[in-house]
Design an enzyme around this catalytic site. Structure first.
Site, mmCIF file in Angstrom:
data_model
loop_
_atom_site.group_PDB
_atom_site.id
_atom_site.type_symbol
_atom_site.label_atom_id
_atom_site.label_comp_id
_atom_site.label_asym_id
_atom_site.label_seq_id
_atom_site.Cartn_x
_atom_site.Cartn_y
_atom_site.Cartn_z
ATOM 1 C CG ASP A 1 -0.786 5.138 8.066
ATOM 2 O OD1 ASP A 1 -0.981 5.993 7.196
ATOM 3 O OD2 ASP A 1 -1.593 4.230 8.333
ATOM 4 C CG HIS A 2 1.840 11.427 5.419
ATOM 5 N ND1 HIS A 2 1.360 12.444 6.202
ATOM 6 C CD2 HIS A 2 2.880 11.953 4.711
ATOM 7 C CE1 HIS A 2 2.050 13.541 5.967
ATOM 8 N NE2 HIS A 2 2.993 13.266 5.069
ATOM 9 N NE ARG A 3 -3.776 5.099 6.304
ATOM 10 C CZ ARG A 3 -4.226 3.851 6.322
ATOM 11 N NH1 ARG A 3 -5.368 3.552 5.694
ATOM 12 N NH2 ARG A 3 -3.548 2.901 6.943
#
Length: 487
Positions: free
Chosen positions: A457-459
């Site tokens: 998850d790039h968040r």
């Protein structure tokens, strides 16, 4: 007051984990049967698992609410139990009896599995012929303690009632299907339901499982045969208008001019909902690297040679390496709380393991996996995946993961870009291990090579963290001594 007037209706209980409904897989009793307190009466499939539901009342079954394949909401009637004939309810004053306790129910609340009052083994329904030979109010005998392992369901083949299992849609006591004079061995209710959906006569199949047990693959093979497909197609309705539109038969294999309709129910619907939500909410990125796993295989062989009674799998070693990496990069052992606009890093690693089962892809979870030794990890992984495939895991064991391992190499593929198991932040996958040319110390050699992929998850992190974690895992696979140095 008559027995019918004193009947008690048992409602589908709260099955935990926020589940609001369940699909009836198989009734374990029929109308007219006598049941005891906490006897399992029905097998239902929730979005998490297949669950045996025990009834807190004792007496005679007077009504079953719902047929196999029907979805029942929590809180709706499930089964009606009336006192057995001749039970007046009168007992000597001051003496608590078993009959009073049975009429009062177990008093326990069912959440997920049993009420906690009776035994843990499933009580399977006996032949209705055997029940008819006993007094109407006679209790069921105690289950044989040696029969804890799942036993094959034997359907009578002489046109009489089945020894075990009733198709409620066909009426109480109806056989599950036509027979040819030989006993039909079926363990899984999922296999029976699949055969019913596809119109396959189980008695006509030869099982390829142990002892001749019919497996799902046998049913699927039967529907793939042209003769089976033609036999399964119902006769055309003479009253239907000739619209020229190809007919649609639900649950049947395609014959070239028919669609196959597969309802999204139970586990399949839960998987679809979760994967769709993951793809909608999580901006995922996948990175991968090829690694030389020769040393890892040699390490496993050395461990298993030293202690053959407690073998360690490659997946267990990979899990140990991932736990080491998550300790160094805790950002990946997290989830995004969208309502609170925050990232929550978990204190413990609740390791999910993707397991392909007859009911779909499940991800059972090992709680606090970081506390387990490598041998304990191997044992827990083997037991958990076996229980997931058998459908015996409680719903709580299928939720709450913080990081997932996926060994898609068992399907013979090299790489994958899997969808993250929402709401987790990362998933590590491993492809098949094959011989490939590899440069070792400047020389070309044949080595055991696999591909590792990390979907994240790039968040929760950027490429530096994700790349650092994957590189740490790859280095430990190629040089297991690095793992020992970091323990």
């Amino acid at each position: 007051m008559t027995a019918v007037e004193r009947a008690q209706v048992f409602l589908l209980p709260d099955l935990g984990e926020g589940l609001s409904e369940a699909e009836i897989v198989e009734w374990l009793v029929a109308v007219g049967d006598v049941v005891t307190v906490d006897q399992s009466v029905v097998e239902v499939e929730t979005a998490k698992a297949v669950v045996d539901v025990p009834c807190p009342y004792a007496g005679r079954v007077v009504a079953l609410h719902g047929a196999a394949g029907e979805v029942r909401p929590v809180g709706q009637p499930l089964i009606t139990i009336a006192p057995v004939d001749g039970d007046s309810g009168a007992e000597p004053t001051g003496h608590a009896t078993d009959r009073e306790q049975d009429r009062a129910g177990s008093g326990n609340v069912l959440v997920g599995y049993g009420t906690g009052h009776g035994g843990t083994g499933r009580r399977r329904r006996r032949s209705r012929l055997a029940l008819a030979a006993e007094p109407a109010a006679g209790p069921l005998p105690t289950r044989d303690p040696t029969a804890d392992a799942p036993a094959a369901t034997v359907t009578s083949a002489g046109g009489g009632d089945p020894v075990d299992g009733v198709d409620p849609a066909a009426g109480a006591g109806a056989p599950l299907g036509p027979s040819n004079g030989a006993a039909t061995l079926v363990i899984s209710p999922i296999v029976r339901r699949l055969a019913r959906e596809r119109g396959v006569d189980l008695a006509s199949l030869r099982g390829t499982g142990p002892g001749g047990v019919i497996r799902r693959a046998d049913v699927e093979a039967a529907t793939a045969a042209p003769a089976s497909r033609l036999a399964a197609v119902p006769e055309p309705d003479a009253t239907a208008p000739a619209s020229g539109v190809p007919a649609v038969h639900e649950g049947l294999a395609p014959t070239g001019d028919e669609d196959v309709v597969i309802p999204l129910t139970g586990i399949r619907r839960a998987i679809a909902d979760k994967l769709s939500r993951s793809r909608r909410e999580i901006p995922e990125v996948t990175i991968w690297v090829d690694v030389d796993a020769t040393a890892l295989l040699e390490t496993r062989a050395a461990i298993n040679t030293a202690t053959p009674d407690a073998p360690v799998s490659i997946l267990a070693l990979l899990a140990r390496i991932c736990l080491s990496g998550l300790r160094r990069y805790p950002q990946l052992n997290a989830h995004v709380d969208t309502s609170g606009q925050r990232i929550v890093q978990s204190a413990g690693v609740h390791l999910g393991v993707a397991a392909q089962t007859d009911r779909g892809l499940l991800v059972p979870v090992l709680r606090d996996a970081q506390r387990l030794t490598t041998r304990e990890l191997a044992a827990a992984l083997a037991q958990t995946t076996a229980e997931a495939r058998a459908g015996t895991l409680p719903p709580a064991r299928l939720t709450g993961g913080t990081f997932t391992l996926n060994n898609y190499g068992v399907f013979g593929v090299d790489g994958s870009t899997p969808i993250i198991n929402h709401p987790e932040a990362a998933l590590l996958g491993m492809g098949r291990i094959v011989d490939k040319p590899w440069v070792v110390d400047g020389q070309l050699a044949v080595r055991k090579v696999t591909q590792l992929s990390l979907t994240f998850d790039h968040r929760v992190c950027d490429g530096g963290v994700a790349g650092g974690f994957l590189r740490h895992v790859a280095d430990c696979v190629e040089q297991p001594a690095l793992l020992v140095a970091n323990v």
